[in-house]
Design a protein around this motif. Sequence first.
Motif, PDB file in Angstrom:
ATOM      1  N   ILE A  85      28.970  24.729   7.817  1.00 51.19           N
ATOM      2  CA  ILE A  85      29.599  23.713   6.975  1.00 51.19           C
ATOM      3  C   ILE A  85      31.102  23.867   7.142  1.00 51.19           C
ATOM      4  O   ILE A  85      31.670  24.889   6.782  1.00 51.19           O
ATOM      5  N   GLU A  86      31.713  22.837   7.718  1.00 52.71           N
ATOM      6  CA  GLU A  86      33.163  22.848   7.909  1.00 52.71           C
ATOM      7  C   GLU A  86      33.762  21.928   6.856  1.00 52.71           C
ATOM      8  O   GLU A  86      33.406  20.754   6.783  1.00 52.71           O
ATOM      9  N   ALA A  98      30.775  21.892  -0.515  1.00 51.91           N
ATOM     10  CA  ALA A  98      30.281  22.819   0.515  1.00 51.91           C
ATOM     11  C   ALA A  98      29.493  23.956  -0.121  1.00 51.91           C
ATOM     12  O   ALA A  98      28.424  24.329   0.378  1.00 51.91           O
ATOM     13  N   ASN A  99      29.987  24.514  -1.222  1.00 52.95           N
ATOM     14  CA  ASN A  99      29.268  25.591  -1.905  1.00 52.95           C
ATOM     15  C   ASN A  99      27.954  25.092  -2.490  1.00 52.95           C
ATOM     16  O   ASN A  99      26.954  25.814  -2.485  1.00 52.95           O
ATOM     17  N   LEU A 105      20.700  24.880   0.207  1.00 53.15           N
ATOM     18  CA  LEU A 105      19.947  25.159   1.433  1.00 53.15           C
ATOM     19  C   LEU A 105      19.369  26.567   1.430  1.00 53.15           C
ATOM     20  O   LEU A 105      18.244  26.782   1.879  1.00 53.15           O
ATOM     21  N   GLU A 106      20.129  27.528   0.944  1.00 54.38           N
ATOM     22  CA  GLU A 106      19.629  28.905   0.914  1.00 54.38           C
ATOM     23  C   GLU A 106      18.478  29.065  -0.067  1.00 54.38           C
ATOM     24  O   GLU A 106      17.585  29.873   0.150  1.00 54.38           O
ATOM     25  N   LYS A 107      18.463  28.287  -1.164  1.00 54.51           N
ATOM     26  CA  LYS A 107      17.361  28.355  -2.131  1.00 54.51           C
ATOM     27  C   LYS A 107      16.105  27.689  -1.590  1.00 54.51           C
ATOM     28  O   LYS A 107      14.998  28.183  -1.783  1.00 54.51           O
ATOM     29  N   ASP A 153      25.187  11.615  -2.349  1.00 57.22           N
ATOM     30  CA  ASP A 153      24.303  12.245  -3.323  1.00 57.22           C
ATOM     31  C   ASP A 153      23.925  13.600  -2.732  1.00 57.22           C
ATOM     32  O   ASP A 153      23.122  13.681  -1.795  1.00 57.22           O
ATOM     33  N   MET A 154      24.529  14.666  -3.260  1.00 56.77           N
ATOM     34  CA  MET A 154      24.393  15.993  -2.647  1.00 56.77           C
ATOM     35  C   MET A 154      22.958  16.503  -2.689  1.00 56.77           C
ATOM     36  O   MET A 154      22.518  17.177  -1.768  1.00 56.77           O
TER      37      MET A 154
END
Length: 168
Positions: A85-86, A98-99, A105-107, A153-154
Amino acid sequence: MAPSKRKAEQPPVEATGRVTRSSAKLAAAGLKTAPVIEVPEKKKETKKPKGKKQKKEEVVAEVNGGAPVTDKGTVVEPSRKTIVIEHCKQCNSFKTRANLVKEGLEKRSSGITVILNPEKPRRGCFEIREEGGKKFISLLDMKRPFKPMKDLDMEKVISDIAEEISNT
């Protein structure tokens, strides 16, 4: 203003430079010069050159069983997919999104490693891509108020990326 009151006349000071209150006091005490106090010299610190800040890169090193490890202590396994993620550092809204994507994604999937800004980011950029592969989102050269990024929409973005990664 009232005229200033002067103290009793002090004897003249034998000095080659300027006369200060402390030198006048020394002269009144009968000393010609101030006692010499030796001050240890300070070590000169080497200053970093001014200009561009040094990059905060994640350095991959071989440790223990040959598994690469980033400088932040996360283990990168060859079987895991790496998502980059840039995000621009111009505004805090980039960092927030980004956070949010990284945590989401990690969850959702355990086979993913997410890295934020491994290289110096471009200005006005928000890009999510697979390392050495597909780009999921690429928003470049955005101007304030960063409407294209803020309209995303994140939750939908996170679910779409997780679904694409699990299908491949």
